[in-house]
Design a protein around this motif. Structure first.
Motif, PDB file in Angstrom:
ATOM      1  N   ARG A   1      -9.049  -0.991 -10.834  1.00 46.44           N
ATOM      2  CA  ARG A   1      -7.597  -0.570 -10.810  1.00 46.44           C
ATOM      3  C   ARG A   1      -7.125   0.032 -11.839  1.00 46.44           C
ATOM      4  O   ARG A   1      -7.579  -0.302 -13.024  1.00 46.44           O
ATOM      5  CB  ARG A   1      -6.746  -2.121 -10.810  1.00 46.44           C
ATOM      6  CG  ARG A   1      -7.354  -3.031  -9.876  1.00 46.44           C
ATOM      7  CD  ARG A   1      -7.425  -2.736  -8.430  1.00 46.44           C
ATOM      8  NE  ARG A   1      -7.884  -3.798  -7.552  1.00 46.44           N
ATOM      9  CZ  ARG A   1      -8.279  -3.767  -6.351  1.00 46.44           C
ATOM     10  NH1 ARG A   1      -8.545  -2.733  -5.778  1.00 46.44           N
ATOM     11  NH2 ARG A   1      -8.519  -4.837  -5.357  1.00 46.44           N
TER      12      ARG A   1
ATOM     13  N   GLU B   1      -0.320  -0.156  12.840  1.00 45.65           N
ATOM     14  CA  GLU B   1      -1.256   0.786  13.300  1.00 45.65           C
ATOM     15  C   GLU B   1      -1.055   1.099  14.800  1.00 45.65           C
ATOM     16  O   GLU B   1      -1.485   0.295  15.477  1.00 45.65           O
ATOM     17  CB  GLU B   1      -2.761   0.721  12.952  1.00 45.65           C
ATOM     18  CG  GLU B   1      -3.071  -0.014  11.647  1.00 45.65           C
ATOM     19  CD  GLU B   1      -4.261   0.381  11.036  1.00 45.65           C
ATOM     20  OE1 GLU B   1      -4.560   1.801  11.175  1.00 45.65           O
ATOM     21  OE2 GLU B   1      -4.951  -0.346  10.415  1.00 45.65           O
TER      22      GLU B   1
ATOM     23  N   GLU C   1     -16.662   0.214   8.296  1.00 43.11           N
ATOM     24  CA  GLU C   1     -15.948  -0.312   7.198  1.00 43.11           C
ATOM     25  C   GLU C   1     -15.620  -1.667   7.372  1.00 43.11           C
ATOM     26  O   GLU C   1     -15.081  -2.135   8.414  1.00 43.11           O
ATOM     27  CB  GLU C   1     -14.664   0.340   6.889  1.00 43.11           C
ATOM     28  CG  GLU C   1     -13.853  -0.120   5.557  1.00 43.11           C
ATOM     29  CD  GLU C   1     -12.691   0.419   5.154  1.00 43.11           C
ATOM     30  OE1 GLU C   1     -12.303   1.521   5.641  1.00 43.11           O
ATOM     31  OE2 GLU C   1     -12.056  -0.245   4.379  1.00 43.11           O
ATOM     32  N   ILE C   2     -16.284  -2.693   6.558  1.00 42.78           N
ATOM     33  CA  ILE C   2     -15.897  -4.043   6.349  1.00 42.78           C
ATOM     34  C   ILE C   2     -15.335  -4.433   4.993  1.00 42.78           C
ATOM     35  O   ILE C   2     -14.261  -5.563   5.145  1.00 42.78           O
ATOM     36  CB  ILE C   2     -17.082  -4.964   6.628  1.00 42.78           C
ATOM     37  CG1 ILE C   2     -18.068  -4.746   5.671  1.00 42.78           C
ATOM     38  CG2 ILE C   2     -17.653  -4.810   8.103  1.00 42.78           C
ATOM     39  CD1 ILE C   2     -19.258  -5.747   6.021  1.00 42.78           C
TER      40      ILE C   2
ATOM     41  N   TYR D   1      -4.543  -9.210  11.134  1.00 41.77           N
ATOM     42  CA  TYR D   1      -6.065  -9.635  10.742  1.00 41.77           C
ATOM     43  C   TYR D   1      -6.258 -10.577   9.725  1.00 41.77           C
ATOM     44  O   TYR D   1      -5.128 -10.927   8.702  1.00 41.77           O
ATOM     45  CB  TYR D   1      -7.100  -8.568  10.545  1.00 41.77           C
ATOM     46  CG  TYR D   1      -6.994  -7.730   9.381  1.00 41.77           C
ATOM     47  CD1 TYR D   1      -5.838  -6.841   9.014  1.00 41.77           C
ATOM     48  CD2 TYR D   1      -7.670  -7.804   8.181  1.00 41.77           C
ATOM     49  CE1 TYR D   1      -5.795  -6.014   8.116  1.00 41.77           C
ATOM     50  CE2 TYR D   1      -7.477  -7.080   7.184  1.00 41.77           C
ATOM     51  CZ  TYR D   1      -6.336  -6.073   7.162  1.00 41.77           C
ATOM     52  OH  TYR D   1      -6.472  -5.542   5.867  1.00 41.77           O
TER      53      TYR D   1
ATOM     54  N   GLN E   1      -3.342  -7.939  -2.728  1.00 36.27           N
ATOM     55  CA  GLN E   1      -3.874  -7.167  -3.927  1.00 36.27           C
ATOM     56  C   GLN E   1      -3.132  -7.323  -5.082  1.00 36.27           C
ATOM     57  O   GLN E   1      -3.300  -7.885  -6.144  1.00 36.27           O
ATOM     58  CB  GLN E   1      -4.449  -5.835  -3.562  1.00 36.27           C
ATOM     59  CG  GLN E   1      -5.116  -5.393  -4.742  1.00 36.27           C
ATOM     60  CD  GLN E   1      -5.233  -3.964  -4.928  1.00 36.27           C
ATOM     61  OE1 GLN E   1      -5.616  -3.438  -3.626  1.00 36.27           O
ATOM     62  NE2 GLN E   1      -4.795  -3.194  -5.967  1.00 36.27           N
TER      63      GLN E   1
ATOM     64  N   ARG F   1      -0.994  -4.529   9.668  1.00 36.68           N
ATOM     65  CA  ARG F   1      -0.812  -3.299   9.647  1.00 36.68           C
ATOM     66  C   ARG F   1      -0.335  -2.712  11.092  1.00 36.68           C
ATOM     67  O   ARG F   1      -0.786  -2.963  12.183  1.00 36.68           O
ATOM     68  CB  ARG F   1      -2.353  -2.739   9.648  1.00 36.68           C
ATOM     69  CG  ARG F   1      -3.105  -3.174   8.585  1.00 36.68           C
ATOM     70  CD  ARG F   1      -2.761  -2.511   7.233  1.00 36.68           C
ATOM     71  NE  ARG F   1      -3.515  -3.196   6.224  1.00 36.68           N
ATOM     72  CZ  ARG F   1      -4.326  -2.859   5.325  1.00 36.68           C
ATOM     73  NH1 ARG F   1      -4.978  -1.633   5.640  1.00 36.68           N
ATOM     74  NH2 ARG F   1      -4.900  -3.555   4.556  1.00 36.68           N
TER      75      ARG F   1
ATOM     76  N   GLU G   1       0.683  -1.249  -0.014  1.00 36.37           N
ATOM     77  CA  GLU G   1      -0.295   0.054  -0.044  1.00 36.37           C
ATOM     78  C   GLU G   1       0.931   1.214   0.025  1.00 36.37           C
ATOM     79  O   GLU G   1       0.491   2.363   0.153  1.00 36.37           O
ATOM     80  CB  GLU G   1      -0.935   0.164   1.255  1.00 36.37           C
ATOM     81  CG  GLU G   1      -1.820  -1.274   1.149  1.00 36.37           C
ATOM     82  CD  GLU G   1      -3.110  -0.873   0.376  1.00 36.37           C
ATOM     83  OE1 GLU G   1      -3.487   0.187   0.176  1.00 36.37           O
ATOM     84  OE2 GLU G   1      -3.786  -1.767  -0.220  1.00 36.37           O
TER      85      GLU G   1
ATOM     86  N   GLU H   1      -9.540 -11.623   0.090  1.00 38.35           N
ATOM     87  CA  GLU H   1      -9.206 -10.607  -1.005  1.00 38.35           C
ATOM     88  C   GLU H   1      -9.794 -11.316  -2.230  1.00 38.35           C
ATOM     89  O   GLU H   1      -9.382 -12.525  -2.433  1.00 38.35           O
ATOM     90  CB  GLU H   1      -8.183  -9.985  -0.915  1.00 38.35           C
ATOM     91  CG  GLU H   1      -7.900  -9.093   0.102  1.00 38.35           C
ATOM     92  CD  GLU H   1      -6.336  -8.502  -0.081  1.00 38.35           C
ATOM     93  OE1 GLU H   1      -6.193  -7.468  -0.452  1.00 38.35           O
ATOM     94  OE2 GLU H   1      -5.122  -9.320   0.459  1.00 38.35           O
TER      95      GLU H   1
ATOM     96  N   LEU I   1      -6.720  -4.221  14.469  1.00 40.03           N
ATOM     97  CA  LEU I   1      -5.746  -5.350  14.849  1.00 40.03           C
ATOM     98  C   LEU I   1      -4.353  -4.978  14.095  1.00 40.03           C
ATOM     99  O   LEU I   1      -4.645  -4.470  13.033  1.00 40.03           O
ATOM    100  CB  LEU I   1      -6.301  -6.456  14.451  1.00 40.03           C
ATOM    101  CG  LEU I   1      -7.464  -6.892  15.535  1.00 40.03           C
ATOM    102  CD1 LEU I   1      -7.984  -8.328  14.752  1.00 40.03           C
ATOM    103  CD2 LEU I   1      -7.121  -7.251  16.720  1.00 40.03           C
TER     104      LEU I   1
HETATM  105  O1  4AD Z   1      -9.442  -0.873   3.164  1.00 36.42           O
HETATM  106  P1  4AD Z   1      -8.065  -1.737   3.106  1.00 36.42           P
HETATM  107  O2  4AD Z   1      -6.732  -1.106   3.639  1.00 36.42           O
HETATM  108  O3  4AD Z   1      -7.915  -2.217   1.506  1.00 36.42           O
HETATM  109  C1  4AD Z   1      -7.118  -3.063   1.151  1.00 36.42           C
HETATM  110  O4  4AD Z   1      -5.952  -3.321   1.592  1.00 36.42           O
HETATM  111  C2  4AD Z   1      -7.157  -3.263  -0.224  1.00 36.42           C
HETATM  112  N1  4AD Z   1      -5.686  -3.552  -1.004  1.00 36.42           N
HETATM  113  C3  4AD Z   1      -8.024  -4.599  -0.454  1.00 36.42           C
HETATM  114  C4  4AD Z   1      -8.263  -5.131  -1.904  1.00 36.42           C
HETATM  115  O5  4AD Z   1      -8.684  -4.261  -2.785  1.00 36.42           O
HETATM  116  N2  4AD Z   1      -7.634  -6.163  -2.142  1.00 36.42           N
HETATM  117  O6  4AD Z   1      -8.361  -2.968   3.830  1.00 36.42           O
HETATM  118  C5  4AD Z   1      -9.391  -4.041   3.471  1.00 36.42           C
HETATM  119  C6  4AD Z   1     -10.200  -4.326   4.696  1.00 36.42           C
HETATM  120  C7  4AD Z   1     -10.853  -3.188   5.538  1.00 36.42           C
HETATM  121  O7  4AD Z   1     -12.273  -2.764   4.740  1.00 36.42           O
HETATM  122  C8  4AD Z   1     -11.139  -3.790   6.759  1.00 36.42           C
HETATM  123  O8  4AD Z   1     -12.227  -4.596   6.611  1.00 36.42           O
HETATM  124  C9  4AD Z   1     -10.078  -4.593   6.804  1.00 36.42           C
HETATM  125  O9  4AD Z   1      -9.394  -4.916   5.599  1.00 36.42           O
HETATM  126  N3  4AD Z   1      -8.843  -3.870   7.694  1.00 36.42           N
HETATM  127  C10 4AD Z   1      -8.494  -4.139   9.025  1.00 36.42           C
HETATM  128  N4  4AD Z   1      -9.150  -5.120   9.882  1.00 36.42           N
HETATM  129  C11 4AD Z   1      -8.694  -5.077  11.106  1.00 36.42           C
HETATM  130  N5  4AD Z   1      -7.727  -4.384  11.596  1.00 36.42           N
HETATM  131  C12 4AD Z   1      -7.154  -3.629  10.729  1.00 36.42           C
HETATM  132  N6  4AD Z   1      -6.153  -2.988  11.175  1.00 36.42           N
HETATM  133  C13 4AD Z   1      -7.607  -3.434   9.297  1.00 36.42           C
HETATM  134  N7  4AD Z   1      -7.310  -2.774   8.202  1.00 36.42           N
HETATM  135  C14 4AD Z   1      -8.082  -3.062   7.399  1.00 36.42           C
END
Ligand code: 4AD
Ligand code: MG
Length: 444
Positions: free
Chosen positions: A374, A223, A367-368, A234, A200, A221, A178, A238, A231
């Motif tokens: 792309r 974070e 958000e889920i 997680y 991805q 992550r 990312e 995908e 978390l």
């Molecule tokens: O929105 P995110 O960051 O999207 C992607 O990573 C894309 N590359 C996905 C793709 O298009 N293939 O993360 C996707 C999802 C989020 O909507 C959320 O549900 C979950 O991953 N997510 C987390 N869940 C738990 N803890 C975290 N720190 C999360 N960060 C994202």
């Protein structure tokens, strides 16, 4: 102590059944054998009442001194909570027992006499997290883990049925997918490596041989934000679809979510009820889900008193406000480009925005899923990488995907713990995973 208990091999031993099967009307009168752990125990005047649990359920066991003999009875009477027992006996009805039946013990083997179990009600969250390896035996954790397993089964069944191929992308990579922020870095034989934040980019490569692909992998992550929905590790489901645009992408997501919700409602109603979720609420959710543009979401939020100029991200509080009153998920589409990753497709009708969407769960959960079309134009992709100050070399392989048979494609990522948190109504996302990884927790 031998691993295979002696009772199990005894010629006259009745057959071993799951406890849930022993606690039924059809079992009444049958001689059965169960294997389980002591959930509760009390004893008085030569009778011991135990509640025994296994992965399937609970049953009351009545053990009598005059049946078992003084030595065995004494061992049973002293068996503390979480001791492991094998019990043979006949099933009888008993209205006072949990589930309405009891097993009248004829033989009992104490396979392991447990120490004093440290988990009981009223302990602090920190204590329970320190003892997570034991706390996962509680009924709520068991129910949540079963719902999560059902969600994964449902997702796989749905995607397999739709013609997707499950693939196995790497978790270790030389590029931070990312763009670098929030990636865990580690040393890989003297080189810099990253733990996957998403699969991805690899899934995008895999649409060329397989067209429709998905993966269930751990995503990482770094974070530092301590929120009830983040978390550090997680479970990421995908999917990537070749020859697809915005409409196909959103449709795949809403159908997948509905399939997951319906199967959980169908197959795990008891677990849902224990967790305070009415299965009917999940059954009632049907596609299509509402789609609102980011610009419209800002308007709605401004109407609720939020001061949000164009370009503001929607954080936990905003998503909560947008979804609190809803009973079904909603897509927020067309976010400003600057808020999203470098690979998202610019919207030709409004180049300030991208053709992507977040799927927000109702009731304030937020958000889920995050997904998008792309970018297939190599020049634009390179420009976006540069604008974000991302070094190009580790992405060179990714740019190749725009050089050899590039086609429109789209995909999405669902946080399994996020959807389970909503479905099971958990206050904190850590309770949707047995061993949560948060900034302050790496053990157990
Ligand atoms: O929105 P995110 O960051 O999207 C992607 O990573 C894309 N590359 C996905 C793709 O298009 N293939 O993360 C996707 C999802 C989020 O909507 C959320 O549900 C979950 O991953 N997510 C987390 N869940 C738990 N803890 C975290 N720190 C999360 N960060 C994202
Ligand atoms: Mg996102």
């Amino acid at each position: 102590m031998s691993a295979v208990p002696s009772l199990a091999t005894h010629a006259s031993s009745p057959r071993w059944v799951p406890i849930a099967q022993a606690n039924t009307d059809v079992a009444v009168g049958q001689r059965l054998r169960v294997h389980g752990w002591v959930h509760r125990t009390r004893s008085s005047g030569g009778i011991c009442f135990l509640v025994l649990r296994d992965a399937t359920g609970q049953v009351q066991v009545t053990a009598k001194k005059d049946v078992l003999g003084p030595e065995t009875f004494s061992r049973v009477e002293k068996a503390l909570v979480e001791s492991a027992l094998i019990v043979e006996g006949a099933v009888a009805s008993d209205k006072r027992a949990p589930g309405g039946h009891e097993l009248r013990a004829e033989k009992v083997e104490v396979v392991h006499a447990a120490d004093n179990f440290p988990i009981f009600t009223g302990q602090t969250e920190d204590f329970l997290l320190d003892h997570r390896h034991l706390a996962i035996r509680t009924r709520e954790m068991v129910a949540t883990m079963k719902v999560k397993a059902e969600a994964l089964r449902a997702a796989r069944a749905f995607l397999d049925g739709e013609g997707y191929w499950e693939v196995t992308p790497p978790i270790l990579s030389g590029n931070a997918a990312e763009g670098g922020a929030e990636a865990f870095e580690l040393e890989y034989f003297g080189e810099k490596a990253y733990l996957a934040q998403t699969a991805q980019l690899y899934l995008e490569a895999l649409i060329y041989p397989l067209e429709k692909v998905y993966a269930v992998t751990p995503s990482f992550r770094a974070e530092k934000s301590r929120t009830p929905r983040h978390l550090c590790e997680y479970t990421h489901l995908e999917a990537e679809l070749g020859w697809a645009g915005m409409a196909e992408n959103l449709e795949a997501q809403e159908r997948l979510v509905a399939a997951i919700l319906h199967r959980i409602a169908e197959r795990r109603p008891e677990e849902l009820s224990l967790l305070g979720r009415d299965p009917k609420e999940l059954k009632a959710i049907e596609p299509p889900f509402e789609r609102i543009r980011y610009a419209k979401a800002l308007e709605l939020l401004q109407g609720k008193g939020f001061d949000l100029p164009w370009g503001s991200d929607l954080a936990t509080a905003e998503e909560r406000a947008l979804t609190l009153e809803r009973t079904a998920p909603v897509f927020v589409t067309h976010f400003p480009k600057e808020l999203k990753a470098f690979y998202m497709l610019e919207d030709p009708e409004d180049p300030r925005t991208v053709q992507g969407a977040d799927l927000l769960a109702p009731e304030g959960y937020g958000e889920i899923i995050g997904g998008s079309c792309r970018e297939t134009d190599i020049t634009k992709t390179v420009a976006r990488l540069e604008a974000m100050n991302v070094p190009r070399a580790p992405y060179e392989w990714y740019l190749d995907l725009r050089r050899f048979g590039s086609v429109p494609h789209a995909g999405f990522g669902m946080g399994i713990e996020r959807i389970v948190r909503w479905v099971t109504r958990r206050e904190h996302i850590r309770d949707t995973t047995p061993f949560p990884r948060t900034p302050s927790r790496l053990l157990p």
